[in-house]
Scaffold this motif. Structure first.
Motif, PDB file in Angstrom:
ATOM      1  N   ASP A 161       0.805  -1.222   0.000  1.00 19.92           N
ATOM      2  CA  ASP A 161       0.000   0.000   0.000  1.00 19.92           C
ATOM      3  C   ASP A 161       0.839   1.274   0.000  1.00 19.92           C
ATOM      4  O   ASP A 161       0.303   2.384  -0.059  1.00 19.92           O
ATOM      5  N   ALA A 162       2.170   1.127   0.048  1.00 25.82           N
ATOM      6  CA  ALA A 162       3.034   2.296  -0.149  1.00 25.82           C
ATOM      7  C   ALA A 162       2.842   2.885  -1.546  1.00 25.82           C
ATOM      8  O   ALA A 162       3.172   4.054  -1.790  1.00 25.82           O
ATOM      9  N   ALA A 163       2.277   2.082  -2.466  1.00 25.16           N
ATOM     10  CA  ALA A 163       1.985   2.585  -3.810  1.00 25.16           C
ATOM     11  C   ALA A 163       0.862   3.614  -3.799  1.00 25.16           C
ATOM     12  O   ALA A 163       0.691   4.355  -4.777  1.00 25.16           O
ATOM     13  N   VAL A 164       0.100   3.645  -2.717  1.00 26.02           N
ATOM     14  CA  VAL A 164      -0.974   4.627  -2.589  1.00 26.02           C
ATOM     15  C   VAL A 164      -0.374   5.905  -2.022  1.00 26.02           C
ATOM     16  O   VAL A 164      -0.113   6.010  -0.826  1.00 26.02           O
ATOM     17  N   SER A 165      -0.160   6.863  -2.872  1.00 26.49           N
ATOM     18  CA  SER A 165       0.515   8.101  -2.477  1.00 26.49           C
ATOM     19  C   SER A 165      -0.395   8.974  -1.622  1.00 26.49           C
ATOM     20  O   SER A 165      -1.630   8.808  -1.626  1.00 26.49           O
TER      21      SER A 165
ATOM     22  N   ARG B 182      -9.055  -7.640   6.733  1.00 29.41           N
ATOM     23  CA  ARG B 182      -7.916  -6.906   7.303  1.00 29.41           C
ATOM     24  C   ARG B 182      -7.599  -5.680   6.439  1.00 29.41           C
ATOM     25  O   ARG B 182      -6.458  -5.423   6.060  1.00 29.41           O
ATOM     26  N   SER B 183      -8.644  -4.941   6.133  1.00 31.78           N
ATOM     27  CA  SER B 183      -8.523  -3.825   5.198  1.00 31.78           C
ATOM     28  C   SER B 183      -9.397  -2.666   5.671  1.00 31.78           C
ATOM     29  O   SER B 183     -10.516  -2.897   6.134  1.00 31.78           O
ATOM     30  N   PRO B 184      -8.881  -1.422   5.547  1.00 30.04           N
ATOM     31  CA  PRO B 184      -7.562  -1.034   5.032  1.00 30.04           C
ATOM     32  C   PRO B 184      -6.456  -1.311   6.044  1.00 30.04           C
ATOM     33  O   PRO B 184      -6.724  -1.647   7.194  1.00 30.04           O
ATOM     34  N   SER B 185      -5.228  -1.131   5.583  1.00 28.10           N
ATOM     35  CA  SER B 185      -4.067  -1.362   6.444  1.00 28.10           C
ATOM     36  C   SER B 185      -4.018  -0.309   7.548  1.00 28.10           C
ATOM     37  O   SER B 185      -4.645   0.753   7.441  1.00 28.10           O
ATOM     38  N   PRO B 186      -3.276  -0.576   8.626  1.00 26.20           N
ATOM     39  CA  PRO B 186      -3.148   0.429   9.684  1.00 26.20           C
ATOM     40  C   PRO B 186      -2.661   1.789   9.160  1.00 26.20           C
ATOM     41  O   PRO B 186      -3.122   2.834   9.619  1.00 26.20           O
TER      42      PRO B 186
ATOM     43  N   VAL C 130      -5.657   3.403   7.468  1.00 23.87           N
ATOM     44  CA  VAL C 130      -6.615   3.807   8.498  1.00 23.87           C
ATOM     45  C   VAL C 130      -6.197   5.143   9.105  1.00 23.87           C
ATOM     46  O   VAL C 130      -7.010   6.070   9.252  1.00 23.87           O
ATOM     47  N   ALA C 131      -4.911   5.248   9.464  1.00 23.23           N
ATOM     48  CA  ALA C 131      -4.424   6.482  10.085  1.00 23.23           C
ATOM     49  C   ALA C 131      -4.549   7.667   9.132  1.00 23.23           C
ATOM     50  O   ALA C 131      -4.959   8.765   9.531  1.00 23.23           O
ATOM     51  N   LEU C 132      -4.195   7.456   7.858  1.00 21.89           N
ATOM     52  CA  LEU C 132      -4.262   8.558   6.888  1.00 21.89           C
ATOM     53  C   LEU C 132      -5.707   9.006   6.650  1.00 21.89           C
ATOM     54  O   LEU C 132      -5.982  10.211   6.573  1.00 21.89           O
ATOM     55  N   LEU C 133      -6.619   8.057   6.546  1.00 18.56           N
ATOM     56  CA  LEU C 133      -8.020   8.410   6.332  1.00 18.56           C
ATOM     57  C   LEU C 133      -8.600   9.098   7.565  1.00 18.56           C
ATOM     58  O   LEU C 133      -9.355  10.072   7.446  1.00 18.56           O
ATOM     59  N   ARG C 134      -8.261   8.583   8.726  1.00 22.32           N
ATOM     60  CA  ARG C 134      -8.718   9.222   9.963  1.00 22.32           C
ATOM     61  C   ARG C 134      -8.230  10.664  10.044  1.00 22.32           C
ATOM     62  O   ARG C 134      -8.991  11.589  10.340  1.00 22.32           O
TER      63      ARG C 134
ATOM     64  N   TRP D 272     -13.992  -8.752  17.104  1.00 23.00           N
ATOM     65  CA  TRP D 272     -12.942  -7.824  16.682  1.00 23.00           C
ATOM     66  C   TRP D 272     -11.568  -8.255  17.179  1.00 23.00           C
ATOM     67  O   TRP D 272     -11.351  -8.346  18.371  1.00 23.00           O
ATOM     68  N   GLN D 273     -10.683  -8.531  16.265  1.00 22.26           N
ATOM     69  CA  GLN D 273      -9.276  -8.734  16.587  1.00 22.26           C
ATOM     70  C   GLN D 273      -8.426  -7.728  15.819  1.00 22.26           C
ATOM     71  O   GLN D 273      -7.700  -6.941  16.418  1.00 22.26           O
ATOM     72  N   TYR D 274      -8.546  -7.756  14.501  1.00 23.41           N
ATOM     73  CA  TYR D 274      -7.795  -6.795  13.680  1.00 23.41           C
ATOM     74  C   TYR D 274      -8.167  -5.354  14.063  1.00 23.41           C
ATOM     75  O   TYR D 274      -7.287  -4.496  14.210  1.00 23.41           O
ATOM     76  N   LEU D 275      -9.456  -5.096  14.263  1.00 21.46           N
ATOM     77  CA  LEU D 275      -9.862  -3.721  14.565  1.00 21.46           C
ATOM     78  C   LEU D 275      -9.276  -3.214  15.871  1.00 21.46           C
ATOM     79  O   LEU D 275      -8.943  -2.044  16.002  1.00 21.46           O
ATOM     80  N   ARG D 276      -9.152  -4.110  16.849  1.00 24.34           N
ATOM     81  CA  ARG D 276      -8.573  -3.678  18.117  1.00 24.34           C
ATOM     82  C   ARG D 276      -7.093  -3.323  17.960  1.00 24.34           C
ATOM     83  O   ARG D 276      -6.560  -2.495  18.696  1.00 24.34           O
ATOM     84  N   ARG D 277      -6.431  -3.950  16.978  1.00 24.37           N
ATOM     85  CA  ARG D 277      -5.018  -3.623  16.749  1.00 24.37           C
ATOM     86  C   ARG D 277      -4.833  -2.293  16.031  1.00 24.37           C
ATOM     87  O   ARG D 277      -3.868  -1.599  16.269  1.00 24.37           O
ATOM     88  N   VAL D 278      -5.757  -1.988  15.121  1.00 25.42           N
ATOM     89  CA  VAL D 278      -5.587  -0.752  14.357  1.00 25.42           C
ATOM     90  C   VAL D 278      -6.272   0.434  15.026  1.00 25.42           C
ATOM     91  O   VAL D 278      -6.031   1.567  14.607  1.00 25.42           O
TER      92      VAL D 278
END
Length: 257
Positions: free
Chosen positions: A190-194, A219-223, A226-230, A251-257
């Motif tokens: 996802d580093a390709a997403v500028s 498991r989407s979007p990546s952490p 998520v941070a950039l959109l937030r 919730w497992q993935y969501l608790r991590r992000v």
């Protein structure tokens, strides 16, 4: 984890267009599940079984988002089942459908009748380029051959998503399902997403009132995303994408992000 809450409610009509009143940006309430499936489509259990599981999980709101398209014939029965379930729970239950973007201009494979729906959950399972829809395997092959670059895939994916959200929001409130999950499936980092592409996506979400689902199953979007959109002021909501009732609100993935 964010501390404020998202409250699901019906869209309200503003002029000829419906506006989402789902919640405030940067909020995430883990008592809400914004995307579950049933036996009408991709899931395995009846609406009532899913509602009972959500009640046991302590949820306050649930959005049914079964996969639908132009040939779907069961939307009336689906909506009726959800409406009947509303009489047996204090949860907010919403009727939505997951629909696919199928052309670069954002054209959607919509059911013929949207009047039963409270929302559309917009997804891209294959990349629309020209007249083709490229699945993850095809994208991987083209990347390996040098016919595509990771940056071009990200650019085309964001462009089609933006157009699709603009089209979908003309009808009912919109959600973005498993955002950019196709990148990971195709082996694109996802580093390709500028930052510029994220800014385009965020602007489309804010402009159309679209909420972005954080998908437990995908498991989407990546952490990072998520941070950039937030930070860009996009509203985020938890989504299990559950196909079995037992997976609702887990919730497992969501608790991590």
């Amino acid at each position: 984890m964010f501390s404020t809450t998202v409250n699901f409610s019906r869209g309200v009509v503003v002029g000829a267009k419906q506006e989402s009143v789902i919640g405030a940006a940067c909020a995430l309430d883990l008592t809400v599940d914004a995307h579950v499936h049933t036996g009408f489509s991709a899931g395995r259990d009846a609406v009532g079984v899913v509602v009972s599981a959500a009640d046991r999980a302590g949820l306050t709101a649930l959005t049914f988002a079964d996969q639908a398209g132009p040939d779907t014939t069961w939307l009336n029965a689906y909506a009726d089942a959800v409406r009947r379930a509303r009489h047996r729970t204090e949860m907010t239950l919403r009727v939505a459908a997951e629909v696919e973007i199928v052309r670069p201009d954002g054209w959607l494979a919509l059911p013929a009748d949207l009047t039963q729906l409270d929302a559309l959950s917009v997804a891209i399972s294959a990349l629309p380029i020209g007249d083709e829809l490229l699945d993850a395997r095809a994208i991987r092959a083209l990347l390996a051959d040098g016919a595509l670059t990771a940056e071009l895939v990200a650019e085309q994916l964001i462009a089609a998503t933006v157009q699709g959200l603009e089209r979908a929001s003309r009808y009912v409130p919109t959600q973005l399902a498993r955002p950019l999950a196709l990148l990971a499936q195709a082996g694109v980092d996802d580093a390709a997403v500028s930052p510029a592409l994220i800014a385009d996506l965020a602007a489309a979400c804010r402009g159309t009132g679209t909420v972005v689902e954080i998908s437990e199953a995908w498991r989407s979007p990546s952490p990072r995303l998520v941070a950039l959109l937030r930070d860009a002021g996009v509203t985020l909501v938890p989504a299990s994408d559950a196909r079995y009732a037992a997976e609702v609100g887990g919730w497992q993935y969501l608790r991590r992000v």
